[in-house]
Design a protein around this motif. Structure first.
Motif, PDB file in Angstrom:
ATOM      1  N   GLN A 190      -0.652  25.324  88.460  1.00 51.06           N
ATOM      2  CA  GLN A 190       0.139  26.541  88.646  1.00 51.06           C
ATOM      3  C   GLN A 190      -0.157  27.574  87.576  1.00 51.06           C
ATOM      4  O   GLN A 190      -0.228  28.772  87.863  1.00 51.06           O
ATOM      5  CB  GLN A 190       1.627  26.199  88.663  1.00 51.06           C
ATOM      6  N   MET A 191      -0.343  27.119  86.346  1.00 50.45           N
ATOM      7  CA  MET A 191      -0.646  28.062  85.267  1.00 50.45           C
ATOM      8  C   MET A 191      -1.987  28.746  85.491  1.00 50.45           C
ATOM      9  O   MET A 191      -2.134  29.938  85.247  1.00 50.45           O
ATOM     10  CB  MET A 191      -0.635  27.343  83.912  1.00 50.45           C
ATOM     11  N   ILE A 192      -2.969  27.997  85.957  1.00 50.73           N
ATOM     12  CA  ILE A 192      -4.301  28.573  86.175  1.00 50.73           C
ATOM     13  C   ILE A 192      -4.321  29.439  87.422  1.00 50.73           C
ATOM     14  O   ILE A 192      -4.826  30.557  87.412  1.00 50.73           O
ATOM     15  CB  ILE A 192      -5.366  27.462  86.251  1.00 50.73           C
ATOM     16  N   ARG A 193      -3.761  28.950  88.500  1.00 53.41           N
ATOM     17  CA  ARG A 193      -3.862  29.645  89.789  1.00 53.41           C
ATOM     18  C   ARG A 193      -2.945  30.846  89.890  1.00 53.41           C
ATOM     19  O   ARG A 193      -3.353  31.914  90.302  1.00 53.41           O
ATOM     20  CB  ARG A 193      -3.556  28.657  90.914  1.00 53.41           C
ATOM     21  N   TYR A 194      -1.678  30.692  89.515  1.00 50.73           N
ATOM     22  CA  TYR A 194      -0.707  31.750  89.768  1.00 50.73           C
ATOM     23  C   TYR A 194      -0.398  32.609  88.553  1.00 50.73           C
ATOM     24  O   TYR A 194      -0.136  33.791  88.679  1.00 50.73           O
ATOM     25  CB  TYR A 194       0.589  31.147  90.317  1.00 50.73           C
ATOM     26  N   GLN A 195      -0.446  32.024  87.376  1.00 50.17           N
ATOM     27  CA  GLN A 195      -0.146  32.801  86.176  1.00 50.17           C
ATOM     28  C   GLN A 195      -1.397  33.349  85.513  1.00 50.17           C
ATOM     29  O   GLN A 195      -1.312  34.072  84.536  1.00 50.17           O
ATOM     30  CB  GLN A 195       0.636  31.939  85.182  1.00 50.17           C
ATOM     31  N   GLN A 196      -2.560  32.939  86.026  1.00 45.83           N
ATOM     32  CA  GLN A 196      -3.847  33.371  85.472  1.00 45.83           C
ATOM     33  C   GLN A 196      -3.914  33.124  83.960  1.00 45.83           C
ATOM     34  O   GLN A 196      -4.394  33.960  83.203  1.00 45.83           O
ATOM     35  CB  GLN A 196      -4.088  34.861  85.775  1.00 45.83           C
ATOM     36  N   ALA A 237     -14.463  29.710  91.236  1.00 47.67           N
ATOM     37  CA  ALA A 237     -15.083  28.520  90.647  1.00 47.67           C
ATOM     38  C   ALA A 237     -14.716  28.407  89.162  1.00 47.67           C
ATOM     39  O   ALA A 237     -14.631  27.301  88.622  1.00 47.67           O
ATOM     40  CB  ALA A 237     -16.594  28.568  90.812  1.00 47.67           C
ATOM     41  N   GLU A 238     -14.489  29.547  88.505  1.00 46.37           N
ATOM     42  CA  GLU A 238     -14.106  29.533  87.090  1.00 46.37           C
ATOM     43  C   GLU A 238     -12.750  28.872  86.911  1.00 46.37           C
ATOM     44  O   GLU A 238     -12.528  28.135  85.950  1.00 46.37           O
ATOM     45  CB  GLU A 238     -14.080  30.954  86.509  1.00 46.37           C
ATOM     46  N   GLN A 239     -11.812  29.153  87.832  1.00 50.68           N
ATOM     47  CA  GLN A 239     -10.496  28.528  87.758  1.00 50.68           C
ATOM     48  C   GLN A 239     -10.609  27.015  87.927  1.00 50.68           C
ATOM     49  O   GLN A 239      -9.974  26.256  87.207  1.00 50.68           O
ATOM     50  CB  GLN A 239      -9.564  29.091  88.838  1.00 50.68           C
ATOM     51  N   LYS A 240     -11.425  26.593  88.851  1.00 50.80           N
ATOM     52  CA  LYS A 240     -11.617  25.161  89.085  1.00 50.80           C
ATOM     53  C   LYS A 240     -12.249  24.503  87.863  1.00 50.80           C
ATOM     54  O   LYS A 240     -11.850  23.420  87.451  1.00 50.80           O
ATOM     55  CB  LYS A 240     -12.485  24.939  90.322  1.00 50.80           C
ATOM     56  N   ALA A 241     -13.251  25.161  87.286  1.00 54.57           N
ATOM     57  CA  ALA A 241     -13.907  24.620  86.089  1.00 54.57           C
ATOM     58  C   ALA A 241     -12.926  24.534  84.924  1.00 54.57           C
ATOM     59  O   ALA A 241     -12.926  23.541  84.176  1.00 54.57           O
ATOM     60  CB  ALA A 241     -15.110  25.477  85.719  1.00 54.57           C
ATOM     61  N   LEU A 242     -12.065  25.551  84.767  1.00 55.13           N
ATOM     62  CA  LEU A 242     -11.068  25.537  83.699  1.00 55.13           C
ATOM     63  C   LEU A 242     -10.071  24.403  83.924  1.00 55.13           C
ATOM     64  O   LEU A 242      -9.693  23.706  82.981  1.00 55.13           O
ATOM     65  CB  LEU A 242     -10.342  26.881  83.616  1.00 55.13           C
ATOM     66  N   TYR A 243      -9.663  24.203  85.167  1.00 60.27           N
ATOM     67  CA  TYR A 243      -8.744  23.114  85.484  1.00 60.27           C
ATOM     68  C   TYR A 243      -9.359  21.768  85.112  1.00 60.27           C
ATOM     69  O   TYR A 243      -8.708  20.942  84.461  1.00 60.27           O
ATOM     70  CB  TYR A 243      -8.384  23.140  86.970  1.00 60.27           C
ATOM     71  N   GLN A 244     -10.594  21.541  85.513  1.00 63.53           N
ATOM     72  CA  GLN A 244     -11.266  20.274  85.209  1.00 63.53           C
ATOM     73  C   GLN A 244     -11.400  20.077  83.694  1.00 63.53           C
ATOM     74  O   GLN A 244     -11.162  18.983  83.178  1.00 63.53           O
ATOM     75  CB  GLN A 244     -12.654  20.234  85.864  1.00 63.53           C
ATOM     76  N   LYS A 245     -11.780  21.137  82.994  1.00 64.71           N
ATOM     77  CA  LYS A 245     -11.953  21.047  81.541  1.00 64.71           C
ATOM     78  C   LYS A 245     -10.636  20.720  80.852  1.00 64.71           C
ATOM     79  O   LYS A 245     -10.571  19.819  80.010  1.00 64.71           O
ATOM     80  CB  LYS A 245     -12.517  22.361  81.008  1.00 64.71           C
ATOM     81  N   MET A 246      -9.582  21.454  81.226  1.00 61.03           N
ATOM     82  CA  MET A 246      -8.293  21.257  80.576  1.00 61.03           C
ATOM     83  C   MET A 246      -7.685  19.895  80.940  1.00 61.03           C
ATOM     84  O   MET A 246      -7.062  19.259  80.105  1.00 61.03           O
ATOM     85  CB  MET A 246      -7.321  22.382  80.960  1.00 61.03           C
ATOM     86  N   ALA A 247      -7.878  19.449  82.163  1.00 66.30           N
ATOM     87  CA  ALA A 247      -7.344  18.147  82.573  1.00 66.30           C
ATOM     88  C   ALA A 247      -8.029  17.013  81.818  1.00 66.30           C
ATOM     89  O   ALA A 247      -7.455  15.946  81.640  1.00 66.30           O
ATOM     90  CB  ALA A 247      -7.496  17.963  84.078  1.00 66.30           C
ATOM     91  N   ARG A 248      -9.254  17.237  81.364  1.00 68.52           N
ATOM     92  CA  ARG A 248      -9.957  16.221  80.570  1.00 68.52           C
ATOM     93  C   ARG A 248      -9.589  16.291  79.090  1.00 68.52           C
ATOM     94  O   ARG A 248      -9.794  15.336  78.353  1.00 68.52           O
ATOM     95  CB  ARG A 248     -11.463  16.379  80.723  1.00 68.52           C
ATOM     96  N   GLU A 249      -9.086  17.426  78.638  1.00 70.31           N
ATOM     97  CA  GLU A 249      -8.744  17.599  77.229  1.00 70.31           C
ATOM     98  C   GLU A 249      -7.286  17.297  76.927  1.00 70.31           C
ATOM     99  O   GLU A 249      -6.924  17.148  75.776  1.00 70.31           O
ATOM    100  CB  GLU A 249      -9.070  19.023  76.771  1.00 70.31           C
ATOM    101  N   LEU A 250      -6.452  17.219  77.956  1.00 72.90           N
ATOM    102  CA  LEU A 250      -5.032  16.956  77.741  1.00 72.90           C
ATOM    103  C   LEU A 250      -4.755  15.473  77.964  1.00 72.90           C
ATOM    104  O   LEU A 250      -5.182  14.890  78.945  1.00 72.90           O
ATOM    105  CB  LEU A 250      -4.180  17.810  78.686  1.00 72.90           C
TER     106      LEU A 250
END
Length: 145
Positions: free
Chosen positions: A72-78, A32-45
């Motif tokens: 890909q950066m969040i999921r695979y490259q952590q 869930a942290e990865q999903k939250a980070l994705y949502q946050k970053m997608a709103r800030e970029l």
């Protein structure tokens, strides 16, 4: 006649509806942290092609590529938030950030709203004083008559 006009109108609306379809992307995350980070970053970029849209809001091909890269950066490259921001800024410049950093080349972005506010207050105060002065002069001239 009304019926024909209504059919033509519905046909035109149908054509517009087909052209406005949006792509819905679904990404699977491990936590869930990865999903939250994705949502946050997608709103800030910011989408660098669109004016004033995040990559989450935009349907531009570049925004889709940026969302895929972010995923890909969040999921695979952590990658964490700092690494993602550093990568995006290196690739697209500070314009990709909705909140650019406070530095020499973005100084005007940060200071201009305050300067505009000060100028506006100065202009309003000057206008009010001038109006009062004119009203006072007119009142004095009426009293002299």
């Amino acid at each position: 006649m009304k019926r024909l006009l209504m059919l033509v109108l519905l046909g035109v609306m149908g054509l517009f509806a087909l052209s406005v379809q949006a792509v819905v992307e679904t990404y699977e995350f491990d936590t869930a942290e990865q999903k939250a980070l994705y949502q946050k970053m997608a709103r800030e970029l910011r989408c660098v092609v669109c004016q004033n849209q995040t990559i989450l809001e935009s349907n531009a091909p570049l925004a889709q590529d940026l969302r895929q890269q972010l995923y890909q950066m969040i999921r695979y490259q952590q990658a964490d938030e700092k690494q993602i921001i550093a990568f995006m800024v290196q690739r697209y410049g500070d314009f990709v950030l909705y909140r650019p950093p406070f530095q020499a080349n973005t100084l005007i972005l940060w200071i201009m709203p305050f300067l505009m506010l000060l100028f506006s207050v100065y202009w309003v105060v000057s206008y009010v004083r001038q109006t009062q002065k004119i009203a006072q002069q007119q009142q004095e001239s009426k009293q002299d008559d």
